[in-house]
Design a protein around this motif. Sequence first.
Motif, PDB file in Angstrom:
ATOM      1  N   GLU A 456       0.827  -1.204   0.000  1.00  0.00           N
ATOM      2  CA  GLU A 456       0.000   0.000   0.000  1.00  0.00           C
ATOM      3  C   GLU A 456       0.861   1.254   0.000  1.00  0.00           C
ATOM      4  OE1 GLU A 456      -3.307   0.063   2.777  1.00  0.00           O
ATOM      5  OE2 GLU A 456      -3.021  -2.075   3.187  1.00  0.00           O
ATOM      6  N   ALA A 457       0.419   2.247  -0.763  1.00  0.00           N
ATOM      7  CA  ALA A 457       1.086   3.552  -0.780  1.00  0.00           C
ATOM      8  C   ALA A 457       0.267   4.596  -0.046  1.00  0.00           C
ATOM      9  CB  ALA A 457       1.327   4.006  -2.222  1.00  0.00           C
ATOM     10  N   LYS A 458      -1.000   4.302   0.187  1.00  0.00           N
ATOM     11  CA  LYS A 458      -1.900   5.225   0.868  1.00  0.00           C
ATOM     12  C   LYS A 458      -2.873   4.408   1.706  1.00  0.00           C
ATOM     13  CE  LYS A 458      -5.270   8.906  -0.148  1.00  0.00           C
ATOM     14  NZ  LYS A 458      -5.925   9.685  -1.239  1.00  0.00           N
ATOM     15  N   SER A 459      -3.073   4.833   2.959  1.00  0.00           N
ATOM     16  CA  SER A 459      -3.933   4.034   3.824  1.00  0.00           C
ATOM     17  C   SER A 459      -4.475   4.878   4.963  1.00  0.00           C
ATOM     18  CB  SER A 459      -3.161   2.839   4.385  1.00  0.00           C
ATOM     19  OG  SER A 459      -3.992   2.037   5.177  1.00  0.00           O
ATOM     20  N   LYS A 460      -5.675   4.529   5.427  1.00  0.00           N
ATOM     21  CA  LYS A 460      -6.244   5.155   6.628  1.00  0.00           C
ATOM     22  C   LYS A 460      -5.653   4.449   7.845  1.00  0.00           C
ATOM     23  CE  LYS A 460     -10.572   6.789   4.627  1.00  0.00           C
ATOM     24  NZ  LYS A 460     -10.131   8.191   4.708  1.00  0.00           N
ATOM     25  N   VAL A 461      -5.047   5.219   8.724  1.00  0.00           N
ATOM     26  CA  VAL A 461      -4.352   4.647   9.883  1.00  0.00           C
ATOM     27  C   VAL A 461      -4.655   5.491  11.115  1.00  0.00           C
ATOM     28  CG1 VAL A 461      -2.489   3.711   8.458  1.00  0.00           C
ATOM     29  CG2 VAL A 461      -2.275   6.014   9.395  1.00  0.00           C
ATOM     30  N   GLN A 462      -4.091   5.081  12.244  1.00  0.00           N
ATOM     31  CA  GLN A 462      -4.260   5.820  13.489  1.00  0.00           C
ATOM     32  C   GLN A 462      -2.902   6.267  14.033  1.00  0.00           C
ATOM     33  OE1 GLN A 462      -6.367   3.437  16.363  1.00  0.00           O
ATOM     34  NE2 GLN A 462      -8.341   4.317  15.767  1.00  0.00           N
ATOM     35  N   ILE A 463      -2.899   7.451  14.635  1.00  0.00           N
ATOM     36  CA  ILE A 463      -1.703   7.913  15.343  1.00  0.00           C
ATOM     37  C   ILE A 463      -1.712   7.281  16.733  1.00  0.00           C
ATOM     38  CG2 ILE A 463      -0.463   9.896  16.305  1.00  0.00           C
ATOM     39  CD1 ILE A 463      -1.735  11.621  14.140  1.00  0.00           C
ATOM     40  N   GLU A 531      -7.302   9.758  13.826  1.00  0.00           N
ATOM     41  CA  GLU A 531      -7.658   9.177  12.532  1.00  0.00           C
ATOM     42  C   GLU A 531      -7.043  10.006  11.411  1.00  0.00           C
ATOM     43  OE1 GLU A 531      -9.216   6.386  12.563  1.00  0.00           O
ATOM     44  OE2 GLU A 531      -9.679   6.423  14.704  1.00  0.00           O
ATOM     45  N   VAL A 532      -6.130   9.395  10.642  1.00  0.00           N
ATOM     46  CA  VAL A 532      -5.433  10.130   9.583  1.00  0.00           C
ATOM     47  C   VAL A 532      -5.283   9.244   8.349  1.00  0.00           C
ATOM     48  CG1 VAL A 532      -4.113  11.626  11.147  1.00  0.00           C
ATOM     49  CG2 VAL A 532      -3.187   9.389  10.490  1.00  0.00           C
ATOM     50  N   THR A 533      -4.906   9.895   7.242  1.00  0.00           N
ATOM     51  CA  THR A 533      -4.545   9.184   6.017  1.00  0.00           C
ATOM     52  C   THR A 533      -3.056   9.381   5.790  1.00  0.00           C
ATOM     53  OG1 THR A 533      -6.723   9.509   5.028  1.00  0.00           O
ATOM     54  CG2 THR A 533      -4.906   9.000   3.536  1.00  0.00           C
ATOM     55  N   ALA A 534      -2.337   8.265   5.677  1.00  0.00           N
ATOM     56  CA  ALA A 534      -0.884   8.306   5.426  1.00  0.00           C
ATOM     57  C   ALA A 534      -0.638   7.980   3.963  1.00  0.00           C
ATOM     58  CB  ALA A 534      -0.170   7.318   6.331  1.00  0.00           C
ATOM     59  N   GLU A 535       0.079   8.874   3.278  1.00  0.00           N
ATOM     60  CA  GLU A 535       0.321   8.677   1.849  1.00  0.00           C
ATOM     61  C   GLU A 535       1.772   9.010   1.527  1.00  0.00           C
ATOM     62  OE1 GLU A 535      -1.477  10.075  -2.510  1.00  0.00           O
ATOM     63  OE2 GLU A 535      -2.085  11.117  -0.674  1.00  0.00           O
ATOM     64  N   ILE A 536       2.457   8.046   0.949  1.00  0.00           N
ATOM     65  CA  ILE A 536       3.857   8.285   0.597  1.00  0.00           C
ATOM     66  C   ILE A 536       3.952   9.014  -0.737  1.00  0.00           C
ATOM     67  CG2 ILE A 536       4.620   6.210   1.826  1.00  0.00           C
ATOM     68  CD1 ILE A 536       4.980   4.863  -0.894  1.00  0.00           C
ATOM     69  N   ASP A 537       5.088   9.658  -0.983  1.00  0.00           N
ATOM     70  CA  ASP A 537       5.392  10.253  -2.280  1.00  0.00           C
ATOM     71  C   ASP A 537       5.714   9.094  -3.221  1.00  0.00           C
ATOM     72  OD1 ASP A 537       6.607  11.369  -4.512  1.00  0.00           O
ATOM     73  OD2 ASP A 537       7.643  12.934  -3.372  1.00  0.00           O
ATOM     74  N   ILE A 538       4.726   8.675  -4.014  1.00  0.00           N
ATOM     75  CA  ILE A 538       4.869   7.466  -4.805  1.00  0.00           C
ATOM     76  C   ILE A 538       5.930   7.594  -5.892  1.00  0.00           C
ATOM     77  CG2 ILE A 538       3.066   8.071  -6.454  1.00  0.00           C
ATOM     78  CD1 ILE A 538       3.865   4.569  -4.981  1.00  0.00           C
ATOM     79  N   ASN A 539       6.099   8.787  -6.476  1.00  0.00           N
ATOM     80  CA  ASN A 539       7.129   8.966  -7.503  1.00  0.00           C
ATOM     81  C   ASN A 539       8.527   8.782  -6.906  1.00  0.00           C
ATOM     82  OD1 ASN A 539       5.272   9.484  -9.580  1.00  0.00           O
ATOM     83  ND2 ASN A 539       5.158  11.653  -9.034  1.00  0.00           N
TER      84      ASN A 539
END
Length: 864
Positions: A456-463, A531-539
């Motif tokens: 996964e490159a983007k996901s709903k996660v928790q802090i 409740e947050v969305t974690a998204e990496i810089d996919i490029n």
Amino acid sequence: MDTKTVRQQFIDFFKERDHSFVRSTPVVPVDDPTLLFTNAGMNQFKNIFLGKEEVKYPRVVNSQKCIRVSGKHNDLEEVGYDTFHHTFFEMLGNWSFGDYYKEEAIRWAWELFTEVWELPKERLWATVFKEDNESEELWKNVTDIDPNRVLKFGKRENFWEMGETGPCGPCSEIHYYVGKDVSKQNKKGINVSDQYWELWNLVFIQSNCMQDGSLESLSQKHIDTGAGLERIAAVLQHKTSNYQSDLFQPIIREVERLTDTLYKNNPVPHRVIVDHLRMMTFAIADGVLPSNEGRGYVVRRILRRAARFSRNLGVHEPFIYRLVPTIIDMMGDIYPELIERKIHIEKVIKVEEESFNATLDRGLENFQKILADLTADVIPGDKAFKLYDTFGFPLDLTQQMAREKGLLVDLKGFEQEMQAQRERARSSARFHVDVAKGNWVELTKGKDSEFIGYDEAKSKVQIRRYLIENGKVFLILDRTPFYGESGGQIGDAGFIRGERFTIEVVNTVKEGENFIHIGKMMSGDGIESPEVTAEIDINRRNAIKLNHTATHLMHKALKLVLGDHVHQAGSLVHSDYLRFDLTHYEKMTPEQIRKVEEIVNREIRENIPIEISYKDFEKARQEGAVALFGEKYGEKVRVVSAGDFSKELCGGTHVTSTGEIGFFKITEESSLAAGVRRIFAMTGSKAVDYILNGFDILSQVQELLNCSKEQVIKRVSKLLEQKKVLEKRLRKKQTVGKSDVLVSVMKECEEVNGRNVVASVVDVIDMDHLKNLGDQLLTKLKSGIGVLGGVIDDKPNLVCVVTKDLNKKGIKAGDLARKFGQMIGGGGGGKPHLATAGGKNPDVLNDVIKKIKKESVKIVRGNE
């Protein structure tokens, strides 16, 4: 009983009692910036004690490679002079993490010693912490030890602490009397006399030491034991010295053979060389290279100390590297990394020996001069520092030589001299933040740092928790797609977005099992919800993938082109490039570089699928998977395979097939250290851009030369030849006026007792011109010293000449060039009659020449 049997019996004893065997970690600590070297068996379990890591096995047994040469555990000064201190040793240990406790630890230790190994009970003693009545009673109740042999001691002897704060607890030690007459034992000798050897330390970790020194009870209690294999083997083999055991004797016999000496006639040098060889061999096998900083400096110190002691055996040529096969024959089956890196270990030690031998004689000569000038029984700190800085003498080597003469060294003065270089000599520490300290805000409870970034490159996660400090935000999530910097691959960047805030993540690091996301607030007033969305810089991630898979392909290609001695000695997988350090001992030729590129690009064109599998460590190794320097591997490992071409143990991110890499190009190859080369390379669009930029430059050169691309090399070669011709003509023209220059120089000559001293600055066009003037000056001097200085390419240079009659009196131009070279910020050397020196600052040349003249006058007068 041979040592291999001792080691295996210890492991088997605890495996029979439901302990899981865990392999030794490298001597370079993994994820612990507080240690230079692994110095105890508990190091790899430190995060469990600190509550940072989950328990995988409640009971563990292990034999750990350890090095103790610095900090609290520093046995270096005793090594060789006594018979039981070592820089390298193996620590046998058994652990319980919240499982069994004192009773089992004491009972099993006694059972192993007295029933399995049959150590005589009348020689064994047990000590406990003076406040630990429970352990005292257990010794008396669960073993048949003589109750009078259970002794109480204070905190210094029988209380273990990890640090000023943190897990700690009382310990119980088992001592063994090695004296000949059992009837002469006395409890007053425990912890005092060297007739009583501590064989095993049982630590009962039950408290947490607070900042104020108070102790809090831990929710779980642990067992941490350590038994030195070398001492136990010596006892079981009925020896009174570790060096008499089979862990040392084969190497000692080889030292005797190679040096034509006898251990019994001069034991200390033999012991030092053998001990230090073991330390160097294991450190180099785990990726440490001699250098002037950090761990590398420690290895260099140890190697040079051993080389110094080889002189005591009459050996003046490198020979320590020739002992490596003996130690590998002895221990390679237990530690296979020694076999894999045998050639590398030998080469590194040999090169370092040769380097030190080149300066040792001059250093020893300088040491004798220091002794001759002493007015007290203390060697000044600045003199000790000169030995360190100029001749590569570690401080402890100078102390050793001073001790042999009954002298001390001014340590405070040395440290003052060293302070200017302290920052350069200190290992550059990477980012570290202690997840157990600081004002972390906990938002949710539960397990954290589950890595989901392979899929996964983007996901709903928790802090789980966060920390805001100095404008930076640190976050730990329950699950994360962000890769934490490890295995040479840089950490991911990207964004973490909440309901009313956005955090830009600029880096992700791993501390133990924790993934720490480092970033800055881009919007919002604070973190309001977990409740947050974690998204990496996919490029960026995709670019990293290209470089990481290409690193694996290049590693295999290097082995094919250069040989099986090639191993990865370090790497950096960046989004823009890859950097790879390899064990190799000479500059790669253009043909070799081209061949590596051809092999890698061939595998890219084949578009081989990348396969990821999880296997038992031993099975993966048997199937040919490559394990890397200094990496810590669990029992289950992740194997990354590119068909039948490449197979490595790796936790990094990779492309799905080699074709995605597109194109591979090596951009730079250079020397990093003795026996290690460094390669930079690019992949994908970056590599294509690099090639296109190169062609642009070639086209511009072609246009300037007004020729075709095929004619560029020929045309440039012709221009260089023309340049040489013109320079030669210019030198010839300069030579016409040379006699006038020397006439002027000789007018400034100072006569000292019939000998001439000249020191002057002249105008020259290059070094050949300056040396030519020196040759002419040597003839004109007849008897004396001449020094000419000139600025060439904005740098000061000197030529020193000394006539033959003064050579016979010990005055040599090479020595003067080295000495005067330091005065212009550099160094020099050469032949007795003519030598050169170069420096950095041309502005000092005129003043330095005046000082050189005064110094030369003193030298001539001093030799009358």
